[in-house]
Design an enzyme around this catalytic site. Structure first.
Site, mmCIF file in Angstrom:
data_model
loop_
_atom_site.group_PDB
_atom_site.id
_atom_site.type_symbol
_atom_site.label_atom_id
_atom_site.label_comp_id
_atom_site.label_asym_id
_atom_site.label_seq_id
_atom_site.Cartn_x
_atom_site.Cartn_y
_atom_site.Cartn_z
ATOM 1 N N HIS A 133 3.534 -2.343 3.182
ATOM 2 C CA HIS A 133 3.600 -0.971 2.653
ATOM 3 C C HIS A 133 4.931 -0.749 1.955
ATOM 4 C CE1 HIS A 133 0.547 -0.899 5.808
ATOM 5 N NE2 HIS A 133 0.006 0.117 5.151
ATOM 6 N N ASP B 227 0.813 -1.218 0.000
ATOM 7 C CA ASP B 227 0.000 0.000 0.000
ATOM 8 C C ASP B 227 0.850 1.274 0.000
ATOM 9 O OD1 ASP B 227 -2.025 -1.797 0.325
ATOM 10 O OD2 ASP B 227 -2.858 -0.881 2.142
HETATM 11 ZN ZN LIG Z 1 -2.642 3.206 3.292
#
Ligand SMILES: [Zn+2]
Length: 493
Positions: free
Chosen positions: A442, A298
């Site tokens: 992430h 992400d």
């Molecule tokens: Zn996010």
């Protein structure tokens, strides 16, 4: 049908030498073979009777004759720079032909009573390619009685140095990437090699590195590679299977695979094709019977971390879903395209990462649709975004109703943003991972890219296919509807 080799009228000039030269040849970096051949048979020169190439001198050839077989391998004599390498290659071919000479289809019973000798002729033609290189292609004809088999082989030489051309001279990195992806896909789609194609040893041996694809030749519209995969299962491949894949006649455990060089676009430097404007998205085959997980990243793309993760995925034949924030799509368009060209999934994480449950209807629509528009423009409509991950996992009825795509959440949260520790991320995933998981990470954090570089080979070794969210759901036969919340493809979670 009876096939005859052209006979030559005049007598060849054989050197009168003592018979017997031992050659020790190391082939393919793998096989050591002893080849015994004699340049002359120590008898009076006699007409070779069958093996003559029309316009070649027999003294431009290696010749081996015994009671039950006779082999001639011609090789190019000019320019001077290439003769020594060309002769070495001819010697290798002679060795493998004489080693395998007995492997012929069964003869009819009548023939076996008075067997005719096996006659083998390997003659070549040449073609000048770009970068001052010479392609040498052999036609090998093997004749026993009335039966004749044909085979091909070849190599490419540098006309200046006389050396064999290596893969990193013939292809750029994009070319090697495509070769690797196309080869892996061909292997997965053939029954005899399917299981092998998912093993770590095969995946490593087929990674897009020059040394893995160092042996190749070009014949018209076919670029043929000899890939060094030492696996017992390869002997089961019949010589006529589909998809241009077979074991070589020269070496049992080496794989021969052919590809149309046009698929490499301008990245085959010796005979560049036209580069298409479309993105080249490598083919990917997922086996629904084998375990798989979707690693998801992400908040990117990130100019350093995302390419690192993509590189590791490429090496290990994996793909991931990248949930991108629109502002970063605008900042790093090249990285976005790189994701697609690696076979990974470009997905939306909204335009600028708000909590979607707190927005007006208008703002919500912008956040849900803006990344799709950006990616559409960037890829000239070639890629449509199919999945979206709501920031913070925050979803309400309004978000579900307005969303044009399914809402992808996760079943395994690495908390990588919190721990910022590659080790903790790796340990957490490896101790909890299950078939069908969607794993949250992430790619804006370097530690998460570090973790991915460890996790990707580990998970592959454990037998997990690394797939995109779309591939995961499709392989598991699960429907994805707009506005639907999806946590994993594991029915128990
Ligand atoms: Zn996010």
């Amino acid at each position: 049908m009876r096939v005859k080799f052209a006979a030559r009228k005049s007598s060849p000039r054989y050197p009168n030498r003592v018979p017997g030269v031992f050659l020790f040849l190391f082939i393919g970096g793998l096989l050591c073979l002893f080849g015994f051949w004699s340049l002359s048979i120590g008898q009076k020169p006699k007409k070779p009777s069958f093996l003559e190439a029309e316009d070649r001198q027999l003294d431009h050839a290696l010749h081996q004759k015994q009671d039950d077989f006779e082999i001639v391998v011609f090789y190019p004599q000019e320019p001077q720079e290439i003769v020594s390498t060309a002769k070495q290659q001819a010697e290798q071919l002679m060795t493998s032909l004489s080693t395998k000479k007995t492997e012929m289809p069964e003869l009819p019973a009548a023939k076996q009573e008075s067997p005719e000798p096996t006659l083998i002729k390997a003659d070549y033609h040449t073609e000048i390619l770009e970068q001052n290189t010479l392609s040498v292609v052999y036609l090998i004809q093997k004749k026993v009685g009335d039966q004749i088999e044909e085979d091909h082989w070849g190599y490419i030489l540098d006309l200046q140095t006389g050396e064999l051309i290596t893969a990193d001279q013939a292809f750029d990195q994009t070319g090697l990437d495509r070769i690797s992806a196309l080869f892996r896909d061909a292997m997965k789609n053939q029954e005899a090699t399917h299981d092998l194609a998912y093993t770590l040893s095969f995946i490593t041996a087929s990674a897009p590195a020059a040394e893995n694809f160092s042996s190749f030749y070009l014949e018209e519209d076919q670029l043929t590679f000899f890939v060094d995969i030492a696996a017992e299962s390869l002997s089961e491949i019949s010589s006529n299977e589909e998809k241009n894949l077979k074991t070589t006649s020269a070496m049992e455990k080496e794989l021969r695979w052919s590809v149309d060089p046009n698929q490499l676009g301008s990245h085959f430097l010796l005979k560049p094709g036209v580069e298409e404007e479309n993105l080249f998205i490598p083919p990917r085959t997922v086996d629904p019977q084998r375990p798989m997980v979707a690693l998801t990243f992400d908040d990117g793309p990130h100019p350093k971390n995302t390419p690192r993760i993509l590189e590791t995925l490429k090496t290990y034949d994996g793909a991931s879903t990248f949930f991108m924030v629109g502002t970063n799509v605008e900042r790093y368009p090249d990285v976005v395209l790189q994701v697609a060209e690696n076979g990974s999934e470009i997905a939306s994480h909204t335009y600028n990462h708000p909590n979607l449950t707190r927005l007006s209807a208008d703002s919500l629509n912008v956040q849900l649709n803006r990344v799709s528009e950006l990616v559409n423009d960037l890829t000239h409509q070639q890629i449509q975004i199919q999945t979206l991950r709501p920031p913070y996992g925050a979803v309400n009825e309004q978000v579900k109703e307005a969303s044009p795509t399914p809402l992808i959440l996760w079943s395994l949260d690495t908390l990588d943003w919190k721990t910022r520790s590659a080790e903790k991320t790796v340990d957490l995933v490896l101790s909890q991972v299950e078939d069908g998981d969607i794993i949250l990470m992430h790619d804006i954090h370097a530690e998460s890219a570090d973790a991915a570089e460890t996790l990707i080979p580990k998970l592959t070794e454990m037998g997990f296919q690394l797939v995109t969210v779309q591939e995961l759901m499709e392989a598991k036969g699960l429907e994805m509807l707009p506005g639907q919340k999806i946590f994993s493809a594991n029915q128990d979670k």
